[in-house]
Scaffold this motif. Structure first.
Motif, PDB file in Angstrom:
ATOM      1  N   TYR A 406       6.925  26.821  -5.198  1.00 38.36           N
ATOM      2  CA  TYR A 406       7.088  28.071  -5.930  1.00 38.36           C
ATOM      3  C   TYR A 406       7.722  27.824  -7.273  1.00 38.36           C
ATOM      4  O   TYR A 406       7.300  28.367  -8.280  1.00 38.36           O
ATOM      5  CB  TYR A 406       7.956  29.031  -5.100  1.00 38.36           C
ATOM      6  CG  TYR A 406       8.127  30.375  -5.732  1.00 38.36           C
ATOM      7  CD1 TYR A 406       7.130  31.347  -5.598  1.00 38.36           C
ATOM      8  CD2 TYR A 406       9.269  30.691  -6.481  1.00 38.36           C
ATOM      9  CE1 TYR A 406       7.279  32.588  -6.179  1.00 38.36           C
ATOM     10  CE2 TYR A 406       9.429  31.923  -7.065  1.00 38.36           C
ATOM     11  CZ  TYR A 406       8.419  32.874  -6.913  1.00 38.36           C
ATOM     12  OH  TYR A 406       8.561  34.091  -7.502  1.00 38.36           O
ATOM     13  N   GLU A 407       8.698  26.994  -7.283  1.00 37.71           N
ATOM     14  CA  GLU A 407       9.368  26.748  -8.552  1.00 37.71           C
ATOM     15  C   GLU A 407       8.453  25.997  -9.514  1.00 37.71           C
ATOM     16  O   GLU A 407       8.466  26.224 -10.707  1.00 37.71           O
ATOM     17  CB  GLU A 407      10.639  25.927  -8.352  1.00 37.71           C
ATOM     18  CG  GLU A 407      11.538  26.090  -9.559  1.00 37.71           C
ATOM     19  CD  GLU A 407      12.542  24.980  -9.696  1.00 37.71           C
ATOM     20  OE1 GLU A 407      12.564  24.087  -8.836  1.00 37.71           O
ATOM     21  OE2 GLU A 407      13.294  24.997 -10.672  1.00 37.71           O
ATOM     22  N   ASN A 408       7.692  25.112  -8.940  1.00 45.63           N
ATOM     23  CA  ASN A 408       6.846  24.285  -9.790  1.00 45.63           C
ATOM     24  C   ASN A 408       5.675  25.067 -10.339  1.00 45.63           C
ATOM     25  O   ASN A 408       5.378  25.026 -11.529  1.00 45.63           O
ATOM     26  CB  ASN A 408       6.347  23.100  -8.960  1.00 45.63           C
ATOM     27  CG  ASN A 408       5.639  22.090  -9.817  1.00 45.63           C
ATOM     28  OD1 ASN A 408       4.489  22.312 -10.168  1.00 45.63           O
ATOM     29  ND2 ASN A 408       6.320  21.014 -10.177  1.00 45.63           N
ATOM     30  N   ASN A 409       5.009  25.785  -9.461  1.00 51.67           N
ATOM     31  CA  ASN A 409       3.796  26.456  -9.889  1.00 51.67           C
ATOM     32  C   ASN A 409       3.463  27.527  -8.864  1.00 51.67           C
ATOM     33  O   ASN A 409       3.257  27.248  -7.697  1.00 51.67           O
ATOM     34  CB  ASN A 409       2.674  25.409  -9.964  1.00 51.67           C
ATOM     35  CG  ASN A 409       1.409  26.001 -10.552  1.00 51.67           C
ATOM     36  OD1 ASN A 409       1.117  27.177 -10.349  1.00 51.67           O
ATOM     37  ND2 ASN A 409       0.669  25.175 -11.267  1.00 51.67           N
ATOM     38  N   LYS A 410       3.400  28.732  -9.311  1.00 54.45           N
ATOM     39  CA  LYS A 410       3.219  29.844  -8.374  1.00 54.45           C
ATOM     40  C   LYS A 410       1.896  29.736  -7.619  1.00 54.45           C
ATOM     41  O   LYS A 410       1.788  30.092  -6.456  1.00 54.45           O
ATOM     42  CB  LYS A 410       3.251  31.184  -9.126  1.00 54.45           C
ATOM     43  CG  LYS A 410       4.500  31.414  -9.944  1.00 54.45           C
ATOM     44  CD  LYS A 410       5.678  31.768  -9.062  1.00 54.45           C
ATOM     45  CE  LYS A 410       6.926  32.047  -9.901  1.00 54.45           C
ATOM     46  NZ  LYS A 410       7.404  30.843 -10.650  1.00 54.45           N
ATOM     47  N   LEU A 411       0.912  29.241  -8.324  1.00 49.90           N
ATOM     48  CA  LEU A 411      -0.404  29.148  -7.707  1.00 49.90           C
ATOM     49  C   LEU A 411      -0.367  28.200  -6.512  1.00 49.90           C
ATOM     50  O   LEU A 411      -0.934  28.482  -5.446  1.00 49.90           O
ATOM     51  CB  LEU A 411      -1.426  28.653  -8.732  1.00 49.90           C
ATOM     52  CG  LEU A 411      -2.859  28.627  -8.232  1.00 49.90           C
ATOM     53  CD1 LEU A 411      -3.361  30.019  -7.907  1.00 49.90           C
ATOM     54  CD2 LEU A 411      -3.766  27.959  -9.230  1.00 49.90           C
ATOM     55  N   LEU A 412       0.325  27.092  -6.699  1.00 51.88           N
ATOM     56  CA  LEU A 412       0.451  26.140  -5.605  1.00 51.88           C
ATOM     57  C   LEU A 412       1.127  26.808  -4.423  1.00 51.88           C
ATOM     58  O   LEU A 412       0.758  26.607  -3.274  1.00 51.88           O
ATOM     59  CB  LEU A 412       1.259  24.915  -6.054  1.00 51.88           C
ATOM     60  CG  LEU A 412       0.577  24.002  -7.048  1.00 51.88           C
ATOM     61  CD1 LEU A 412       1.539  22.902  -7.479  1.00 51.88           C
ATOM     62  CD2 LEU A 412      -0.684  23.396  -6.458  1.00 51.88           C
ATOM     63  N   TRP A 413       2.081  27.612  -4.752  1.00 51.99           N
ATOM     64  CA  TRP A 413       2.803  28.307  -3.681  1.00 51.99           C
ATOM     65  C   TRP A 413       1.842  29.230  -2.924  1.00 51.99           C
ATOM     66  O   TRP A 413       1.855  29.301  -1.704  1.00 51.99           O
ATOM     67  CB  TRP A 413       3.972  29.098  -4.286  1.00 51.99           C
ATOM     68  CG  TRP A 413       4.722  29.909  -3.271  1.00 51.99           C
ATOM     69  CD1 TRP A 413       5.636  29.458  -2.377  1.00 51.99           C
ATOM     70  CD2 TRP A 413       4.563  31.305  -3.033  1.00 51.99           C
ATOM     71  NE1 TRP A 413       6.100  30.477  -1.590  1.00 51.99           N
ATOM     72  CE2 TRP A 413       5.439  31.628  -1.975  1.00 51.99           C
ATOM     73  CE3 TRP A 413       3.801  32.321  -3.618  1.00 51.99           C
ATOM     74  CZ2 TRP A 413       5.559  32.932  -1.476  1.00 51.99           C
ATOM     75  CZ3 TRP A 413       3.930  33.605  -3.129  1.00 51.99           C
ATOM     76  CH2 TRP A 413       4.795  33.904  -2.055  1.00 51.99           C
ATOM     77  N   VAL A 414       1.025  29.933  -3.717  1.00 57.33           N
ATOM     78  CA  VAL A 414       0.062  30.843  -3.087  1.00 57.33           C
ATOM     79  C   VAL A 414      -0.847  30.053  -2.144  1.00 57.33           C
ATOM     80  O   VAL A 414      -1.093  30.452  -1.004  1.00 57.33           O
ATOM     81  CB  VAL A 414      -0.766  31.574  -4.163  1.00 57.33           C
ATOM     82  CG1 VAL A 414      -1.892  32.363  -3.509  1.00 57.33           C
ATOM     83  CG2 VAL A 414       0.114  32.477  -4.985  1.00 57.33           C
ATOM     84  N   LEU A 415      -1.294  28.944  -2.637  1.00 52.68           N
ATOM     85  CA  LEU A 415      -2.160  28.112  -1.793  1.00 52.68           C
ATOM     86  C   LEU A 415      -1.419  27.703  -0.526  1.00 52.68           C
ATOM     87  O   LEU A 415      -1.967  27.715   0.572  1.00 52.68           O
ATOM     88  CB  LEU A 415      -2.589  26.849  -2.542  1.00 52.68           C
ATOM     89  CG  LEU A 415      -3.557  27.058  -3.710  1.00 52.68           C
ATOM     90  CD1 LEU A 415      -3.827  25.730  -4.413  1.00 52.68           C
ATOM     91  CD2 LEU A 415      -4.863  27.650  -3.215  1.00 52.68           C
ATOM     92  N   GLY A 416      -0.158  27.359  -0.712  1.00 47.34           N
ATOM     93  CA  GLY A 416       0.651  26.939   0.431  1.00 47.34           C
ATOM     94  C   GLY A 416       0.761  28.061   1.454  1.00 47.34           C
ATOM     95  O   GLY A 416       0.597  27.858   2.653  1.00 47.34           O
ATOM     96  N   ILE A 417       1.045  29.218   0.943  1.00 49.68           N
ATOM     97  CA  ILE A 417       1.203  30.359   1.841  1.00 49.68           C
ATOM     98  C   ILE A 417      -0.110  30.646   2.571  1.00 49.68           C
ATOM     99  O   ILE A 417      -0.147  30.893   3.780  1.00 49.68           O
ATOM    100  CB  ILE A 417       1.665  31.593   1.038  1.00 49.68           C
ATOM    101  CG1 ILE A 417       3.159  31.493   0.728  1.00 49.68           C
ATOM    102  CG2 ILE A 417       1.378  32.864   1.803  1.00 49.68           C
ATOM    103  CD1 ILE A 417       4.047  31.669   1.937  1.00 49.68           C
ATOM    104  N   LEU A 418      -1.183  30.606   1.810  1.00 52.99           N
ATOM    105  CA  LEU A 418      -2.496  30.842   2.418  1.00 52.99           C
ATOM    106  C   LEU A 418      -2.743  29.839   3.548  1.00 52.99           C
ATOM    107  O   LEU A 418      -3.204  30.211   4.631  1.00 52.99           O
ATOM    108  CB  LEU A 418      -3.590  30.683   1.375  1.00 52.99           C
ATOM    109  CG  LEU A 418      -4.008  31.953   0.628  1.00 52.99           C
ATOM    110  CD1 LEU A 418      -5.051  31.604  -0.411  1.00 52.99           C
ATOM    111  CD2 LEU A 418      -4.545  32.959   1.631  1.00 52.99           C
ATOM    112  N   THR A 419      -2.420  28.622   3.248  1.00 51.58           N
ATOM    113  CA  THR A 419      -2.604  27.581   4.257  1.00 51.58           C
ATOM    114  C   THR A 419      -1.762  27.894   5.476  1.00 51.58           C
ATOM    115  O   THR A 419      -2.230  27.804   6.614  1.00 51.58           O
ATOM    116  CB  THR A 419      -2.179  26.227   3.683  1.00 51.58           C
ATOM    117  OG1 THR A 419      -2.834  26.044   2.459  1.00 51.58           O
ATOM    118  CG2 THR A 419      -2.545  25.110   4.639  1.00 51.58           C
ATOM    119  N   ALA A 420      -0.547  28.271   5.220  1.00 54.07           N
ATOM    120  CA  ALA A 420       0.355  28.593   6.332  1.00 54.07           C
ATOM    121  C   ALA A 420      -0.246  29.718   7.171  1.00 54.07           C
ATOM    122  O   ALA A 420      -0.234  29.679   8.405  1.00 54.07           O
ATOM    123  CB  ALA A 420       1.724  28.987   5.797  1.00 54.07           C
TER     124      ALA A 420
END
Lengths: 632, 456, 166, 488, 105
Positions: A406-420
């Motif tokens: 999340y801190e690094n890049n919101k998009l990555l976080w979104v992807l992470g959450i989606l994966t979760a």
């Protein structure tokens, strides 16, 4: 104790040699005893070293054994490095390895290749230990390729089956693609730094400025290696196929240890990555994409092990995401927790398969809860851990990764959450389809259903406990924890952490946690709705599917695409090179010279007409020509 | 000179044998005579005598004379059967011995008249001997072709000598050389003369494009005579050729060198390439003999300190190997009734000795270590390289590869192919000894060539 | 002056008879023309003060060699125009080859730098005495050696010509 | 003196063999080969680990033209001598169950070839080197011709002429150098070195090509390789082993000992082309190996790939590449002999080498499968096998020359795994079929050979240092010398 | 007064060359072995003539002595040649050299 580190890999090797040479003559119990015993020995040593390291002030020990390769200024000692990172991995490997050995005694008890299996497993542990213990990249590479070999051997364990052999071969070759990158990286490291020992390289690297191209190239090359071993896009397809091996193998190699070698390598080389934002970015993106991509495929698989395999790929992607956003500790943390719960899940799955008499299709399972209660319970714990149910180990490690992302890049976080989210869905789909509802298999299978023997359930129980409590060593500070792991690994990541500063407000962290839990809960519920409430069943074989579903069910046809764009062209080119270039052109020229000589010979011999008149004529003409040169 | 007299006398004795009927003794007498001639000849080493300003027994002459005597000794042993024929026995001996006289003259002349007579004394018996198988049309044809072409070439040689005489007023090599070196405004007919002599000599050594007679004559003539022509005649002709162009005409390089260059290249290629698909081994060896002339032309062309010893060594290596091959070819051809390559099929099994010696001889001809032929080729190449003829060396290398091709056809036939015609081979003890001696000599010369190349 | 005309005449005859040798269809005619050519050449020898040689020439060539030729022709019964038809191609190529040889030879001789005789002109060198001196002093060795040649030729000719006893 | 013993002992043994009966030949040959190995080991014990040339013998041979019988052993030679003397007994041992006709000749030829090979590796005189070089060709030609398979005449002949063609070019190059030696011309190695270095780079380029083509054909390097697969296939197993195990090292050794020091500028100038050819050959041969149906042929192509890397490593002119080449020459020798022996074992039992028709041998003979696997792993350069050490160093060396070429060459790492595993799977794994179901167990000597080779593969994979140490001083000196010449 | 002082040596050169060329032409042109022999004799005579001319011109008797040798050789060659011819004729019954081409290629 640390001086005895050599024994840690040596013990499994001894085990391998004993079982390998005499396995046929020994009884299964002795083989099992030796096989697991040596690993336990290693585990005990690893534990001792771990505590010695934890307690001591010196955090890094190098044990030189002998000079392995030397040529000019290239000198590669065969030496081991003990530091927090390696000792942690030692624990994971030997610990889980021991449990799985134990499990295998039961699981493989009816297999005629029992001894061979243990020999391979011991060899695998040996190489895996080398991989993490090596004090330089080449030793790591030794382990790296060695585990690849063992993976090959174990995937193709049932060597009479062609499909299994193909899977094994595929695994080895795909790994080799990555290995080539790794090897190039090592060579470039040597050329850049004049050494390949971690100590020397990292020390020198520290003095490079961030973004130096050569570092980026090195980092990317190493990452190629990691992609192969840790099954990242686009080199992931071998891992699902690798499920052809016996289940303990899937648990040990293709979930808990070997596939995390890539994470280990990058964590080990953290400084090189920290100095190369481009490489970091690449790692993060590849990781995130893999995580999501594999998760989508996991949604539609029916083979219990395949689901877990894609889940592994996905989780590995998660770890790379962590590495890519600089959460080295998080990645290692996740490696550890993942090792616990994924090993647990695989072993659980193995127990299920064992109970089902070899059946792996979830469509034929259902309602197993009452038949195999221990397995069910431990499997549930594993599932909860992997989906990140609060309090379970996966929760903490995932949370750490997501926070960094999340801190690094919101998009990555979104992807992470989606994966979760997807992880939650497919894991519970798996759980529900397997354990809930009613049994859908044949009568014979139902009759056969039974709980696994002690040697299998005990590891399950131990692993399930670890899966629950494993997160405790990394409880984030916002939750009042101390994050023991971060402290412990600090020396390893010290140089990097000074470059990548992680700071997130507490509130945000809470927010992220809540979001994650919420998403998890939502998808848990939806899975429940679909598979328990509505009792939906996955489509049977051959049934027409929705396009999207079909796409996912067929794993995006990636294998077929690879077949079309790589395997077939390679074969075609090879055939062309063989039949056309080599046989016709290259050899053709050589033979052509031969024919030319023959042809010339048969042509100019005709000048020898046998007719004196002609001979004299040629003589005279030649004389005329010779005299003519005089005139000029 | 002593050898010359001895050989002439031997010839006459051979003729007398017919009259006084001691024909049985000629063979041993001749062999003894050759040994004696060799010894007498070697006594003249380093004496460097000049006889009537016509012949000179310098070391060059002695070396080549000795070589010729040695080869003819081997040849006589090989040609044993040739002298068994009752009716013409003493004629054969006499003719061969007279031919040897010619050969000896050819290597030691210092006067054009001697050169001319030497060539003719060598050639005329050869014309006759080529046709000595009188009832065989092929033999007749060979004799006839040889004679016509030889006489024709002699015409050019003589025309050349005459022009040189006209320009210099002398037939003496030294005098001509003096005129050449002192007289700056030498008549241009002199150069034409040099070229015509070059042509005449090229014919004798069968250099392309004056080689056409060679394959036909070699094939048609009785095998032993072919062996004689391929070895002794060729050696003598080259010695004469070299003597002429290396001493008298050596300063006129620009007149003849480019021509010899082209001839050497042509000879190498034509000889080797045409040999490649011959089925008759004799004809193949004939072409190969043409090709070997090409190699020796390289040394001739080099015209440097290597040339003499290079040709001497090459001639030695080539001649002894040729004697062996021709000997075996004649044995095989006699037994099988044909000299095609297939006659050699399975020889390794039926007669390992023959196959072994043949292999060594062929390897030597092909120029493969550790045989004498290899060093010979090496030495020639070095000589040519030193002279700056790298291009020719390249051609020679390519040509010798083609050479390997046809030599190995026989080797493959001997070792690899199955024998279909099980005619037993009769090999006399003399032939066996001869072949063994030659095989050993080929290897020894290959390993220790020093003994010969340091002579000149 | 008359000598010059003699030269022209003899040269013309020699060339003409020479051509006739080559061109006549009947071998016997060729032989006769050759004899005439030899006479013309002998005339040249006389002109060149080589009287002895001229005599020898006539004796050896016209007297011995040509008789031998005639003898063989008669013996083998060749005195008819039995030569097979030659193709035009052969004729043309023969003419071209010989013609170009002539042209090239003449061309390369033509630019001759004058040969300067080193000796004083001596019209007597062609006398027997002079020749004898040279032959039996300077050229004794070749003279002796040529006996080997003749012996070899004799032996050989006999050997070839006699019927082999079978 | 020990050098002379090393050279001539096999020759004497070979001559002795000619006089014994065919049945006794095998034992005598083994004894002789083992004795030769003992001599080599003895030489090793006497060997001092420095860059100097030891056991030097220098006699005048053909004095008037500056040719001497000059032999000696330095680290590089020592390794090659060890390789030769180690492999020959093994190779002879592999033939124990094979009954060749005229076995005494067969073994005599093998020993004669050993003599020539050792001669090549210890020669310090250009001419002597050439003589031994050619001498090695004759025995192997006859071995392949007489005991070879179908169509051997044509194929071995092509091999003979092809390699001879290369050699003659080398001879041309050597003569050219010889004529550039100072003072009285000489073939002495140091004189030739000096002569070569006195040339400008264009002339050195000529020398380079003249010699490189000879070496390239011998190894063989693309596109000079077409004699090789056929010859390897048709030759009797022992012949193939001699060819691939030892003889091709003549080419690589030649580059190291003769080409690099003689024509450093030429090498430098043409290195791109030569390395490119080598590297193309690696991938090219690997690709072709993938589609081979005959296992022996497949190994033949794989050998081209391996040797291409060796040549590239040497031509990159650095210590890593060179040391890698040294180790890889040994490893390749061991591995390829092992592989060809495996082919032989399979062929003898099943009468076929067709990969597709085999299968499931592992079920019948697991022991064989394990040994095969070890050899195979050595061949695909798995770490801790001998193949890896060399390959790593070689790639390292080439990388210093050009990274892209290395990456391309590295494809062989992948392709090697592809064809090797593919064939292993096809031959050993899966279900047995009619052909393989009665696969007889390994005999004692087969086991012995494979175990020795496997042991060598593993031991020198784990501890290659002894080998590296032997060659190190000589290699360092050589590279330094070349680099000095290049700087000038 | 000798001819050599009035006629330049070139003329004899030309004359001999022409005769020599006629001989060559004969060898090329005719297929009758006897006539080919005769043509060769013609060539040799051209040489002889030239030798005598040179000898006279140079006032040097060596040239004429050489002619003797040529004559001897010519006689020998003719003798041998005709013997061969008669031998050939015995076997083939034809003096046509076109029949003598069994040896070729």
């Amino acid at each position: 104790m640390i001086k005895l580190v050599g024994l840690i890999p040596l013990l499994p090797l001894i085990g391998f040699v004993i079982i390998g040479l005499f396995g046929k003559k020994l009884s299964k119990s002795i083989v099992g005893l030796v096989g697991s015993g040596v690993i336990f020995g290693s585990f005990a040593l690893a534990l001792a070293i771990f505590f010695e390291l934890k307690g001591g002030t010196q955090k890094e020990f190098t044990i030189d054994l002998f000079t392995w390769i030397s040529a000019g200024k290239l000198s590669i000692p065969f030496s081991f490095l003990i530091d927090p990172l390696s000792s942690l991995f030692l624990l994971i490997i030997t610990g889980i390895g021991f449990l799985i050995h134990l499990y295998s005694i039961g699981y493989m008890s009816h297999d005629e290749g029992f001894a061979r299996f243990f020999a391979y497993l011991n060899l695998f542990i040996f190489f895996m230990l080398l991989l993490v213990l090596g004090s330089n990249y080449l030793i790591m590479f030794v382990g790296w390729e060695g585990v690849g070999l063992c993976s090959y051997l174990l995937i193709g364990f049932w060597f009479k089956n062609t499909a299994y052999n193909n899977a094994a071969k595929k695994a080895f070759i795909m790994n080799r693609i990555g290995d080539l990158g790794f090897l190039m990286g090592i060579i470039l490291i040597f050329i850049t730094f004049g050494s390949i020992s971690y100590h020397e390289v990292f020390m020198q690297a520290n003095s490079y400025s961030s973004g130096t191209p050569v570092l980026t190239v090195i980092a990317l090359l190493l990452f190629v290696g990691a992609m192969g071993k840790s099954a990242q896009l686009p080199l992931y397809t071998w891992l699902p196929d690798a499920m052809a091996g016996p289940t303990p193998v899937s648990a040990l190699i293709h979930a808990a240890t070997m596939v995390t070698a890539g994470i280990y390598m990058i964590a080990r080389s953290n400084i090189l990555y920290s100095l190369s934002p481009v490489a970091m970015q690449t790692v993060a993106i590849v990781g995130a994409c893999t995580a999501l991509f594999a998760a989508t495929i996991g949604l539609a698989q029916n083979d219990i092990k395949k689901v877990l395999a894609y889940s592994t790929v996905s989780q590995l992607g998660y770890m790379f995401l962590a590495l890519g956003v600089g959460a080295y500790t998080g990645a290692v943390f996740h490696v550890m927790t993942h090792a616990f719960f994924k090993a647990l899940l695989f072993l659980g799955a193995g127990s299920v398969i064992h109970a089902m008499g070899g059946e792996q299709d979830m469509r034929k399972m259902g309602g197993l809860k009452k038949y195999i209660p221990i397995t069910h319970l431990t499997f549930l714990i594993g599932t909860l851990a992997i989906v990140g149910f609060p309090g379970f180990s996966g929760f903490f490690s995932k949370d750490e990764i997501l926070a960094h992302a999340y801190e690094n890049n919101k998009l990555l976080w979104v992807l992470g959450i989606l994966t979760a989210a997807m992880t939650t869905f497919y894991m519970f789909r798996l759980y529900f389809l397997t354990f809930k509802g009613t049994f859908r298999g044949t009568h014979d299978q139902e009759h056969h259903l039974h709980e696994s023997p002690k040697s299998m359930t005990i590891p399950l129980v131990i692993l399930s406990m670890l899966a629950v409590v494993g997160g405790l060593i990394g409880i984030p500070e916002v939750l009042g924890g101390k994050h023991f792991l971060e402290e412990f690994l600090k020396p390893v990541f010290a140089d990097s952490s000074s470059r990548i500063i992680f700071h997130l407000p507490e509130s945000t962290e809470y927010m992220l946690m809540i979001v994650a839990v919420a998403v998890m809960a939502t998808f848990l519920y939806s899975a429940y709705t679909v598979y328990v409430k509505n009792k939906t069943l996955p489509a049977a074989e051959g049934e027409e599917l929705q396009p999207l579903h079909k796409l996912v069910y067929n794993k995006y046809w990636i294998d077929e695409i690879y077949e079309t764009i790589i395997t077939k062209p390679l074969n075609f080119i090879s055939e062309a090179l063989h039949k056309v270039v080599d046989n016709q052109i290259v050899d053709g020229i050589v033979n052509g010279i031969g024919y030319l000589v023959n042809w010339t010979s048969s042509t100019i011999r005709l000048a020898q007409t046998g007719n004196i008149g002609f001979y004299v004529f040629v003589m005279v003409i030649s004389i005329v020509l010779i005299l003519f040169t005089r005139l000029m | 000179m002593k050898a010359l007299i001895l050989l002439s006398s031997l010839g006459v004795i051979a003729l007398l044998a017919e009259i006084f009927s001691f024909k049985k003794l000629i063979y041993p007498i001749v062999l003894l005579g050759l040994v004696l001639a060799f010894i007498l000849n070697m006594f003249d080493w380093d004496t460097n005598q000049l006889y009537f300003k016509m012949m000179q027994t310098d070391n060059y002459a002695i070396a080549f004379t000795s070589l010729i005597i040695v080869i003819s000794f081997l040849w006589f042993i090989m040609a044993e059967g040739f002298f068994k024929e009752e009716s013409n026995q003493s004629d054969h001996f006499a003719l061969v011995l007279f031919a040897l006289v010619g050969a000896v003259i050819m290597v030691s002349y210092t006067n054009m008249a001697m050169l001319f007579l030497g060539i003719e004394i060598l050639s005329i018996p050869m014309y006759i001997l080529a046709g000595s198988n009188k009832s065989d049309v092929l033999s007749n044809e060979a004799a006839f072709k040889y004679l016509i072409m030889g006489a024709f070439a002699t015409g050019f040689l003589l025309f050349g000598i005459t022009l040189i005489y006209g320009a210099t007023g002398s037939f003496d090599l030294t005098e001509i050389a003096t005129v050449v070196s002192t007289n700056t405004a030498i008549s241009s007919i002199f150069y034409v003369g040099v070229l015509l002599m070059l042509i005449g000599m090229s014919f004798k050594v069968s250099a392309a494009p004056f080689h056409f007679w060679a394959p036909d004559v070699y094939q048609g003539a009785p095998t032993v005579i072919t062996a004689f022509m391929a070895t002794i005649v060729k050696t003598a002709a080259f010695a004469a050729f070299l003597k002429l162009f290396h001493t008298t005409f050596s300063s006129l390089g620009e007149t003849w060198m480019h021509i010899v260059w082209v001839m050497a290249a042509l000879t190498l290629l034509v000889g080797n390439i045409t040999a490649a698909i011959q089925t008759s081994t004799k004809r193949m060896l004939a072409y190969s003999s043409v090709a070997h002339a090409g190699y020796m032309l390289l040394a001739l062309l080099a015209n440097n300190s290597f040339s003499n010893s290079a040709i001497l060594f090459y001639a030695t290596a080539y001649s002894i190997a040729s004697i062996a091959t021709f000997c075996i070819v004649s044995i095989v051809a006699n037994a099988k009734g044909s000299d095609v390559v297939d006659s050699f099929n399975g020889l390794a099994k039926s007669n390992p000795l023959l196959a072994f010696v043949m292999t060594i001889a062929l390897l030597s001809l092909a120029g493969i270590p550790p045989t004498a032929g290899f060093f010979a080729k090496y030495y020639i190449f070095t000589s040519a390289f030193t002279a700056g003829n790298a291009g020719l060396v390249l051609i020679a290398i390519i040509a010798s590869l083609v050479g390997v091709y046809y030599y190995f056809r026989i080797i493959i036939a001997m070792f690899f192919k199955e024998n279909t015609n099980n005619q037993p081979l009769e090999v006399t003890i003399n032939h066996k000894l001869l072949l063994i001696v030659i095989a050993v000599a080929i290897i020894l010369l290959g390993l220790f060539p020093e003994s010969i190349i340091s002579l000149l | 002056m008359i000598i010059t005309y003699m030269f022209y005449l003899l040269s013309f005859l020699a060339i003409m008879f020479g051509l006739m040798v080559v061109l006549s269809k009947n071998p016997v005619h060729s032989v006769l023309y050759l004899v005439l050519t030899f006479f013309a050449i002998a005339g040249h020898y006389v002109l060149l003060n080589a009287q002895f040689l001229a005599a020898v020439h006539i004796i050896v060539y016209a007297g011995a060699i040509m008789v031998l030729f005639l003898y063989i022709i008669m013996m083998l019964n060749l005195n008819k125009e039995a030569e097979p038809h030659k193709s035009l191609w052969i004729k043309a190529s023969a003419a071209v080859a010989a013609g170009s040889l002539l042209v090239v030879l003449v061309a390369s001789i033509k630019g001759t730098v004058a040969i300067t005789p080193s000796n004083e002109f001596n019209p007597n060198i062609g006398l027997i005495e002079n020749l004898g001196q040279t032959l039996f002093k300077d050229y004794l060795l070749p003279f002796e050696v040529s006996s080997v040649l003749l012996l070899a030729a004799m032996v050989g000719a006999v050997m070839l010509a006699k019927k082999s006893i079978k | 003196m020990i050098t002379l013993l090393l050279i001539f002992f096999p020759l004497i043994a070979a001559l002795l063999l000619l006089s014994v009966k065919s049945e006794q030949a095998k034992n005598i040959a083994i004894a002789a080969a083992v004795a030769e190995f003992v001599i080599a080991i003895f030489a090793l014990t006497q060997f001092q680990y420095n860059a100097s040339i030891q056991f030097e013998v220098n006699y005048d041979w053909i004095k008037s033209v500056g040719i001497s019988f000059h032999v000696g052993i330095d680290g590089i030679s020592m390794l090659m001598v060890l390789l030769t003397s180690f492999l020959v007994p093994i190779i002879i041992l592999t033939s124990i169950n094979t009954h060749y006709k005229n076995a005494n000749y067969f073994y005599a030829l093998i020993l004669a070839m050993q003599m020539a090979l050792i001669g090549v590796f210890v020669s310090l005189d250009g001419f002597l080197f050439y003589v031994f070089w050619e001498l090695a060709l004759i025995p192997i030609y006859f071995i392949c011709l007489l005991w070879g398979g179908e169509n051997s005449a044509k194929i071995t002949f092509k091999f003979f002429v092809y390699t001879l063609a290369g050699s003659l070019f080398m001879l041309g190059g050597l003569i050219y150098l010889y004529l550039h030696t100072a003072g009285l011309h000489s073939f002495n190695i140091s004189a030739l070195y000096a002569a070569g270095r006195s040339l400008d780079f264009v002339q050195q380029g000529y020398v380079f090509w003249a010699m490189f083509i000879a070496f390239a054909i011998k190894m063989p390097i693309f596109p000079f390789h077409t004699w090789q697969p056929d010859t390897y296939t048709v030759a009797p197993t022992q012949g193939t082993m001699m060819l691939s195990g030892i003889m091709l090292k003549m080419g690589t050794y030649g580059i190291i000992r003769w080409l690099l020091p003689i024509a450093p500028l030429g090498v430098e100038h043409w290195a791109y082309v030569a390395i490119a050819l080598s590297v193309i050959g690696i991938v090219y041969a690997s690709c072709i190996a993938i589609v081979q149906k005959d296992f022996k042929r497949l190994i033949a192509y794989s050998s081209i790939a391996h040797v291409g890397l060796i040549s590239a490593g040497i031509l990159a002119i650095n210590v890593q590449g060179m040391q890698g080449a040294m180790v890889q020459m040994l490893s390749h020798g061991v591995n390829v002999v092992g592989l060809f022996f495996i082919v032989d074992i399979i062929q003898k039992r099943t009468n076929t080498r067709e990969i597709a028709t085999l299968g499931g041998i592992r079920n019948v003979n697991p022991q064989f499968a394990v040994l095969f696997l070890i050899v195979l792993l050595g061949s695909v350069a798995l770490p801790l096998t001998n193949g890896f050490v060399g390959e790593f160093l070689l790639l390292n060396g080439v990388f210093q020359f050009n990274a892209w070429m290395t990456a391309f060459a590295g494809l062989s790492v992948i392709l090697g795994a592809v064809y090797m595993l593919r064939s292993y799977q096809s031959i050993m794994l899966g279900e047995t079929n009619l052909i393989t179901s009665s696969f007889a167990p390994l005999s004692g000597n087969e086991k012995l050979v494979l175990v020795i080779l496997s042991a060598a593969i593993i031991v020198f994979g784990i501890y290659p240092k002894p080998l590296l140490d032997i060659a190190a001083p000589a290699v360092n000196q050589l590279i330094e010398g070349v680099q000095i010449a290049l700087v000038k | 007064m000798s001819i050599i002082q009035t006629i330049p040596i070139e003329w004899y050169l030309f004359l001999s060359t022409v005769l020599f060329a006629i001989g060559v032409f004969g060898v090329l042109f005719r297929r009758n072995a006897i006539i080919i022999f005769m043509s060769i004799e013609l060539m040799l005579n051209a040489v002889n003539l030239l030798l005598v001319a040179f000898s006279s011109y140079l006032s040097d008797s060596k040239g004429q002595v050489f002619v003797f040798f040529i004559m001897a050789v010519a006689a020998a060659e003719v003798a041998v040649g005709l013997a061969i011819l008669s031998m050939v004729y015995r076997n083939t019954n034809s003096p046509d050299i076109n029949n003598l081409n069994k040896l070729k290629w």
